[in-house]
Design a protein around this motif. Structure first.
Motif, PDB file in Angstrom:
ATOM      1  N   ARG A 127       0.855  -1.359   0.054  1.00 34.96           N
ATOM      2  CA  ARG A 127       0.093   0.067  -0.059  1.00 34.96           C
ATOM      3  C   ARG A 127       0.782   1.409  -0.040  1.00 34.96           C
ATOM      4  O   ARG A 127       0.792   2.304  -0.723  1.00 34.96           O
ATOM      5  CB  ARG A 127      -0.892   0.102   1.288  1.00 34.96           C
ATOM      6  N   ARG A 128       1.883   1.505   0.787  1.00 36.10           N
ATOM      7  CA  ARG A 128       2.835   2.459   0.890  1.00 36.10           C
ATOM      8  C   ARG A 128       3.575   2.813  -0.326  1.00 36.10           C
ATOM      9  O   ARG A 128       3.503   3.808  -0.909  1.00 36.10           O
ATOM     10  CB  ARG A 128       3.743   2.224   2.100  1.00 36.10           C
ATOM     11  N   ALA A 129       4.023   1.544  -1.167  1.00 32.35           N
ATOM     12  CA  ALA A 129       4.603   1.748  -2.534  1.00 32.35           C
ATOM     13  C   ALA A 129       3.522   2.381  -3.387  1.00 32.35           C
ATOM     14  O   ALA A 129       3.848   2.930  -4.327  1.00 32.35           O
ATOM     15  CB  ALA A 129       5.199   0.598  -2.826  1.00 32.35           C
ATOM     16  N   LEU A 130       2.296   1.801  -3.265  1.00 37.20           N
ATOM     17  CA  LEU A 130       1.375   2.281  -4.352  1.00 37.20           C
ATOM     18  C   LEU A 130       1.056   3.767  -4.154  1.00 37.20           C
ATOM     19  O   LEU A 130       0.770   4.485  -4.886  1.00 37.20           O
ATOM     20  CB  LEU A 130       0.058   1.527  -4.189  1.00 37.20           C
ATOM     21  N   MET A 131       0.854   4.116  -2.836  1.00 34.50           N
ATOM     22  CA  MET A 131       0.679   5.557  -2.380  1.00 34.50           C
ATOM     23  C   MET A 131       1.768   6.345  -2.999  1.00 34.50           C
ATOM     24  O   MET A 131       1.537   7.500  -3.689  1.00 34.50           O
ATOM     25  CB  MET A 131       0.733   5.791  -0.960  1.00 34.50           C
TER      26      MET A 131
END
Length: 280
Positions: A127-131
């Motif tokens: 999720r953090r990488a996608l954000m």
């Protein structure tokens, strides 16, 4: 890898002073990188065919660097060097534009091969990488949109032409380096889970794509005030009398060299240890 990085620094220094220190530095740097990624401890150790794109990308860089090796001496304020570049001789504007476009296409090819090399090395992006990736996409596309509108409107005002028609032409010029930047962001998102090294390299390549956008716009036959308007990588920021006239090109070259080396190192390390979910 260390020697390859050292040769890259020599090449970048040559870009900085607008005179090659070692004309074959870039070729040798990429050749050593090719040896590194082809070694048994590198990407081929697990027999995974998805390591082949990394070898192909590096081989492409070696061939192109050798084919465009600069002469030992030349008057090269008009260098516009990058890791994938022309020989630095003064050229007509149209030829410069063709070379800038050709180099941008090559950069897109290389970063796409790097994407193929990292695909499948780990799970889906977190999720953090996608954000972070989504934010980077917004920044890249936003910058491209602002530059397209700015150049189109200001050129139309000076040349009494339709902004919409000019905008379409400018958008086509920016499309290839923008695509390279977006692919680099994807490389970063996919590699973030298992290699901070590769993720950092991808981020540098994404930033370098902004420089390629500005280089593409600078190659167009635009009024001087439009070209020198407000690019992030502006060659007008450095006086022609400066002892280091190639600062802007050196920054872009350094970003691309570092990005390629870091992604190659991250992918090679990942394939060599073969452990899923491990962050370096």
């Amino acid at each position: 890898m260390t020697v390859s990085a050292g040769l890259a620094l020599l090449h970048i220094f040559g870009v900085l002073i607008a005179a090659p220190v070692l004309p074959w530095a870039a070729t040798a740097s990429f050749a050593l990188l090719l040896i590194y990624v082809a070694m048994p401890a590198g990407p081929a150790i697990d027999g995974d065919s998805r390591s082949l794109p990394l070898l192909v990308a590096t081989a492409v860089l070696v061939v192109h660097a050798a084919a465009t090796m600069p002469p030992a001496s030349h008057g090269a304020r008009a260098l516009q060097w990058t890791p994938m570049l022309g020989n630095g001789e003064p050229e007509p504007l149209g030829v410069i534009g063709e070379r800038v476009f050709r180099d941008a296409c090559l950069a897109l090819l290389v970063v796409t091969l790097l994407l193929a090399a990292v695909a499948g090395r780990g799970g889906a992006p977190r999720r953090r990488a996608l954000m972070a990736g989504g934010t980077a996409v917004l920044l890249l596309t936003g910058y491209a949109a602002v530059r397209i509108v700015d150049v189109s409107v200001r050129t139309a005002e000076e040349a009494a032409r339709s902004p919409a028609r000019l905008g379409a032409t400018v958008a086509l010029v920016v499309a290839v380096p923008l695509a390279a930047g977006l692919v680099a962001v994807t490389v970063g998102m996919l590699s973030a889970q298992w290699s901070r090294t590769a993720m950092t390299g991808a981020a540098l390549l994404a930033v370098a794509s902004v420089g390629r956008m500005d280089a593409a716009l600078s190659s167009l036959p635009l009024p001087y005030g439009v070209v020198a308007g407000n690019p992030l990588f502006s060659w007008t920021a450095v006086p022609f009398t400066s002892p280091v006239p190639g600062v802007v090109d050196a920054v872009r070259t350094g970003l691309e060299f570092a990005g390629i080396l870091l992604v190659a190192a991250g992918v090679s390390h990942r394939a060599a240890n073969g452990r899923v979910g491990e962050v370096q």
